[in-house]
Motif scaffolding. Sequence first.
Motif, PDB file in Angstrom:
ATOM      1  N   GLY A   1       0.861  -1.229  -0.085  1.00  0.00           N
ATOM      2  CA  GLY A   1      -0.143   0.022  -0.107  1.00  0.00           C
ATOM      3  C   GLY A   1       0.900   1.447  -0.122  1.00  0.00           C
ATOM      4  N   ASP A   2       0.914   1.835   1.014  1.00  0.00           N
ATOM      5  CA  ASP A   2       1.513   3.138   1.188  1.00  0.00           C
ATOM      6  C   ASP A   2       3.188   3.173   1.164  1.00  0.00           C
ATOM      7  N   TYR A   3       3.631   1.896   1.191  1.00  0.00           N
ATOM      8  CA  TYR A   3       4.870   1.890   1.138  1.00  0.00           C
ATOM      9  C   TYR A   3       5.439   1.000   0.031  1.00  0.00           C
ATOM     10  N   GLN A   4       5.755   1.509  -1.172  1.00  0.00           N
ATOM     11  CA  GLN A   4       6.465   0.985  -2.328  1.00  0.00           C
ATOM     12  C   GLN A   4       7.913   1.224  -2.460  1.00  0.00           C
ATOM     13  N   PHE A   5       8.346   2.119  -1.864  1.00  0.00           N
ATOM     14  CA  PHE A   5       9.861   2.226  -2.002  1.00  0.00           C
ATOM     15  C   PHE A   5      10.137   2.682  -3.311  1.00  0.00           C
ATOM     16  N   GLY A   6       9.014   3.010  -4.165  1.00  0.00           N
ATOM     17  CA  GLY A   6       9.466   3.519  -5.584  1.00  0.00           C
ATOM     18  C   GLY A   6      10.102   2.268  -6.516  1.00  0.00           C
TER      19      GLY A   6
ATOM     20  N   LYS B   1       1.309   7.957   8.544  1.00  0.00           N
ATOM     21  CA  LYS B   1       1.972   6.722   8.052  1.00  0.00           C
ATOM     22  C   LYS B   1       2.314   6.001   9.287  1.00  0.00           C
ATOM     23  N   THR B   2       2.293   4.723   9.305  1.00  0.00           N
ATOM     24  CA  THR B   2       3.004   4.220  10.380  1.00  0.00           C
ATOM     25  C   THR B   2       4.356   3.471  10.062  1.00  0.00           C
ATOM     26  N   ILE B   3       5.147   3.948  10.847  1.00  0.00           N
ATOM     27  CA  ILE B   3       6.703   3.619  10.324  1.00  0.00           C
ATOM     28  C   ILE B   3       7.577   3.278  11.676  1.00  0.00           C
TER      29      ILE B   3
ATOM     30  N   GLU C   1       6.416   6.458   0.549  1.00  0.00           N
ATOM     31  CA  GLU C   1       5.360   6.290   0.202  1.00  0.00           C
ATOM     32  C   GLU C   1       4.697   5.698  -1.251  1.00  0.00           C
TER      33      GLU C   1
END
Lengths: 666, 171
Positions: free
Chosen positions: A630-635, B103-105, B167
């Motif tokens: 989802g939010d974290y694709q790291f490009g 965002k949860t990190i 993101e």
Amino acid sequence: MIDDSMKEIINDFVQEALELLDTLSENFIELEKNPEDKELLNTIFRAAHTIKGSAGFLGFQNLVELAHSAENILNRLRQGEIKLTSDMMDYLLKTMDILMLMIRNINDTGQEGDFDNAEIINKLNMLALDEGGTGNTAAAGEQNTAAEDIEKKAEAEAQIKIQEQNEEKAKKKENLDDKDSKIEKTLNPTNKTNNNEKHPKRKVRNLGDILLEDNLMSSDELSQILKEKEKEEKKEESIEIESISNIVPPQPQMHPAVSVSAETTIRVDVERLDNVMNLVGELVLSRNRIFNIASKLEFKYPEDEFTESLIQVVSNLNLITTDLQLAVMKTRMQPVKKVFSKFPRMVRDLSKELGKEIELNIAGEETELDKSVIEEIGDPLVHLIRNSIDHGIEMPEDRIKAGKPKAGLIKLSAEHEGNYIIIEVSDDGKGMDPNILRKKAIEKGLIDEKTAFSISDKDALSLIFAPGFSTKDKVTEISGRGVGMDVVKTNIQKLNGIIDIESEKGKGSDIILKLPLTVAIIQTLIIGIEDEVFAIPLNSVVETLRISESSIQTIDNHEVINLRKSVLSLLRLSEEFGIESASESASDGKAKVLSNKEVYVVVVALAEKRIGIVVDTLYGQEEVVIKSLGDYQFGYKGISGATITGDGKVVLIMDIASMIDILQKR
Amino acid sequence: MEQEAVNLPKDKKADENAGTNEIIQLVTFTLGSEEFALDILKVQEINRMVEITKVPKAPNFVEGVINLRGKVIPIVDIRKKFHLNLKESTKDTRIIVVNILGKTIGLIVDSVSEVLRINSNTIQPPPPLVASLDSDYIKGVGKLDDRLIILLDIDKIFTTGEHNLIESTIK
């Protein structure tokens, strides 16, 4: 103005009407083949009537008028007074289209919208009256006898017949439009006061009013009929309560399908189902973990009695979860018929337009698959079938010359195969010539000459999926833009499906889609590179090979292997992912190629492409629940998601489409 | 004391009534010999070190992802972010799960010390340079007895570019 409860009622109406229209257009095509099928005509009539009835109830007058005109024709067809002509069918289908548009509009805006249907209504009325001019008196007479039958026939048909009879008689005195407005007048005031009353009762009362008004029946006659009707209704109700609905013949005015199935089905918001699906996913993960821990405990304390009972509980849990998962998945399953049902109409229209004769053969439409998959396969199938109609099937005279039957045959079939569904579109048309495809692809600048002739015939067939590819020189309404097959490829890729093409020149083409049944829970192949673990969706995996490094060859700086006479490009995952090898970091590249180390190659396929992925270890197969990153694709596109394995670790799921892309861009 | 109070998002009053005794709660942690603090309202939870799954081609300060009760969240090695010397994880190593701009990190830190209740007027604006860190994401420096605690502004810890990297890049 429209409050929530009204909205709900309208929503229900829209849903029901759309479903009915779907079946209707299907039935119409069927009817064209067997115009004498009375049962079918009755079904069509009932469906049209239901739509008209509900629309009237909700006050959508335009809709009612149009449906009514169509109904007139249908009724006369049903009574055998007129014969179905191709012209008539065209107008009926057109009417269905307009009704569909209007209902969509109601769905979107809650309003009927301004549709000018005067022309088509006129045409429909003309058609209804055509031929009928001579048979009019005969028809009326026939219906008079039908009216006498009412007392004997304790069934719903009578109800309609009263109405039809009245309409027929009214026709003599007034023209259709006048009569419609009259019915409206009589319908509307009662609509307001009798909203809560039972639907059929209201109808009967209105009819009664009209009958009296037009002096067509004495009040004595009327009250007798009304009593009959009431008796009937009571009987129906009591029977329905006992739910022996089979004894009662279908009640046209009572929404036949709904009244019987209302007690057994329930409409559920998809969001709720998705939520349940997610929770089950979590449960599957937890089960995997407990299972893992239990097996470790069993290994550690084999004799312990608690371990034993734990194992028992866990295996029980295992069974239940599997069943639950299946059950929830089933709730999302829909028969593929939902998609298939629109094709007979499409084939009919297109073949007529092109002057071809085509028969569509559908098989396995009861096959069920996940809702999300259903939603995605509609478009690709449309394009595949259009393609078959336009490019595959030849003109009738050419077919006869080629010694084939005059009418072309397109087969559309669906069947289950393990966790997949196989959808096949085949035709007995002229097939594809790999050489022509090659030439066209070069012409369009999609590949260079050298590559074009180095690829196998099978790969050449895949060229049709290239964006912008078309064998047509002219862009027509039906095809030629080179978009369709690209849509097919994209959608099938999105679903992690595989496309296979088989075609023989002069014999026809066969396109096979292999799709996963569901998208949320998938089977994966767990692989390892050095210490790191990744998952490859199993539905993309064709086979795994164990090869020696020395069998890897290099063409143009691309590593390839020779697999059963075809060349397979390789992607080294360790290089792609930048994972440093502990053992080989000291040695240089050349030594690596020469070494005799054995590696595994996972052959993956997506849509029409195949590549080999070089990995160090194969761990096995695991069923996983996809967690979106989802939010974290790291490009980076090479990873499509993650999952949590039995031991609680996160394992990344590779995105095969991007892997293939990456390899091609090199 | 006549220092300017630091503008805390949850403590607007502190700004207006500089010098009043506003109590704020901070989670303090260590990186090497330095002591840092985060506003407790930004911290979701603190976990022991777990196995981290590396993500290929991720930006270098992203250590990987972990499974947080069924949710997959990215983990940032704060040492890498601050360009400090890297350190093997120990039994004290912790993952502080924070919410940064929705965002949860997870952040890897050497150890988590305590939850501190501190008077807002003991926090001073950051000196130009603290422990070789850029000062944008330093909210202030708290003085507590002989300890110096660097209060971080977690929302500013990542630059916009870094945020975009973490993101979604889906179309």
